[in-house]
Design an enzyme around this catalytic site. Structure first.
Site, PDB file in Angstrom:
ATOM      1  N   VAL A 144      -4.913  11.224   0.093  1.00 38.20           N
ATOM      2  CA  VAL A 144      -3.813  10.955   1.067  1.00 38.20           C
ATOM      3  C   VAL A 144      -3.746  12.286   2.146  1.00 38.20           C
ATOM      4  O   VAL A 144      -3.422  13.345   1.770  1.00 38.20           O
ATOM      5  CB  VAL A 144      -2.372  11.259  -0.007  1.00 38.20           C
ATOM      6  CG1 VAL A 144      -1.022  11.127   0.862  1.00 38.20           C
ATOM      7  CG2 VAL A 144      -2.428  10.106  -1.091  1.00 38.20           C
ATOM      8  N   PRO A 145      -4.105  11.763   3.373  1.00 41.04           N
ATOM      9  CA  PRO A 145      -4.047  12.831   4.687  1.00 41.04           C
ATOM     10  C   PRO A 145      -2.705  13.143   5.007  1.00 41.04           C
ATOM     11  O   PRO A 145      -2.339  12.725   5.992  1.00 41.04           O
ATOM     12  CB  PRO A 145      -4.906  11.987   5.286  1.00 41.04           C
ATOM     13  CG  PRO A 145      -4.577  10.481   5.215  1.00 41.04           C
ATOM     14  CD  PRO A 145      -4.289  10.445   3.842  1.00 41.04           C
ATOM     15  N   CYS A 146      -2.053  13.641   4.013  1.00 39.60           N
ATOM     16  CA  CYS A 146      -0.565  13.936   4.255  1.00 39.60           C
ATOM     17  C   CYS A 146      -0.472  14.928   5.553  1.00 39.60           C
ATOM     18  O   CYS A 146       0.688  14.954   6.233  1.00 39.60           O
ATOM     19  CB  CYS A 146       0.264  14.499   3.132  1.00 39.60           C
ATOM     20  SG  CYS A 146      -0.587  15.932   2.361  1.00 39.60           S
ATOM     21  N   HIS A 147      -1.546  15.640   6.030  1.00 38.71           N
ATOM     22  CA  HIS A 147      -1.572  16.615   7.073  1.00 38.71           C
ATOM     23  C   HIS A 147      -1.165  15.855   8.315  1.00 38.71           C
ATOM     24  O   HIS A 147      -0.888  16.211   9.306  1.00 38.71           O
ATOM     25  CB  HIS A 147      -2.677  17.459   7.162  1.00 38.71           C
ATOM     26  CG  HIS A 147      -3.848  16.500   7.394  1.00 38.71           C
ATOM     27  ND1 HIS A 147      -4.513  15.986   6.325  1.00 38.71           N
ATOM     28  CD2 HIS A 147      -4.614  16.116   8.268  1.00 38.71           C
ATOM     29  CE1 HIS A 147      -5.545  15.316   6.977  1.00 38.71           C
ATOM     30  NE2 HIS A 147      -5.916  15.541   8.221  1.00 38.71           N
ATOM     31  N   ARG A 148      -1.467  14.279   8.405  1.00 38.49           N
ATOM     32  CA  ARG A 148      -1.144  13.685   9.475  1.00 38.49           C
ATOM     33  C   ARG A 148       0.102  13.072   9.661  1.00 38.49           C
ATOM     34  O   ARG A 148       0.548  12.333  10.755  1.00 38.49           O
ATOM     35  CB  ARG A 148      -2.071  12.448   9.474  1.00 38.49           C
ATOM     36  CG  ARG A 148      -3.605  12.750   9.426  1.00 38.49           C
ATOM     37  CD  ARG A 148      -4.376  11.487   9.419  1.00 38.49           C
ATOM     38  NE  ARG A 148      -5.998  12.106   9.042  1.00 38.49           N
ATOM     39  CZ  ARG A 148      -6.799  11.224   8.473  1.00 38.49           C
ATOM     40  NH1 ARG A 148      -6.691  10.304   8.101  1.00 38.49           N
ATOM     41  NH2 ARG A 148      -8.042  11.789   8.544  1.00 38.49           N
TER      42      ARG A 148
END
Length: 104
Positions: free
Chosen positions: A54-58
């Site tokens: 999950v690339p939650c930094h995006r």
């Protein structure tokens, strides 16, 4: 929020391509819950992170500002991760949403 909501949010975020960002509100709209941007934030805070797919930094605020307490290493880490993907920032410190927003 239930686990199903979080999973749906994570599924949308997994689709954001490298070098692009989406706002919390955009993620909420794409998952069919347009008034749940805050809950999307809770889902990102509780996500397994990039290691969990999950690339939650995006995910950023609509104005391009970053989460003040980025859960995975502090607020500077979110910017570092985005810059490493080629995301550009304005002189204000916010993401250049005009050029780096994800067009889902």
């Amino acid at each position: 929020m239930n686990e199903g909501f979080f999973e749906r949010a994570w599924d949308v975020v997994r689709q954001i391509p490298e070098g692009r960002v989406a706002s919390y509100g955009q993620v909420a709209r794409l998952m069919g819950a347009p008034r749940c941007a805050r809950q999307v934030g809770y889902a990102m805070h509780g996500s397994p992170g990039v290691a969990g797919g999950v690339p939650c930094h995006r995910v950023v605020f609509a104005d391009g500002s970053l989460a003040p307490g980025f859960a995975f290493g502090g607020p500077g880490e979110q910017r570092r991760m985005l810059e490493a993907e080629g995301v550009g920032f304005l002189s204000t410190g916010s993401v250049d949403m005009k050029n780096f927003s994800w067009e889902a």
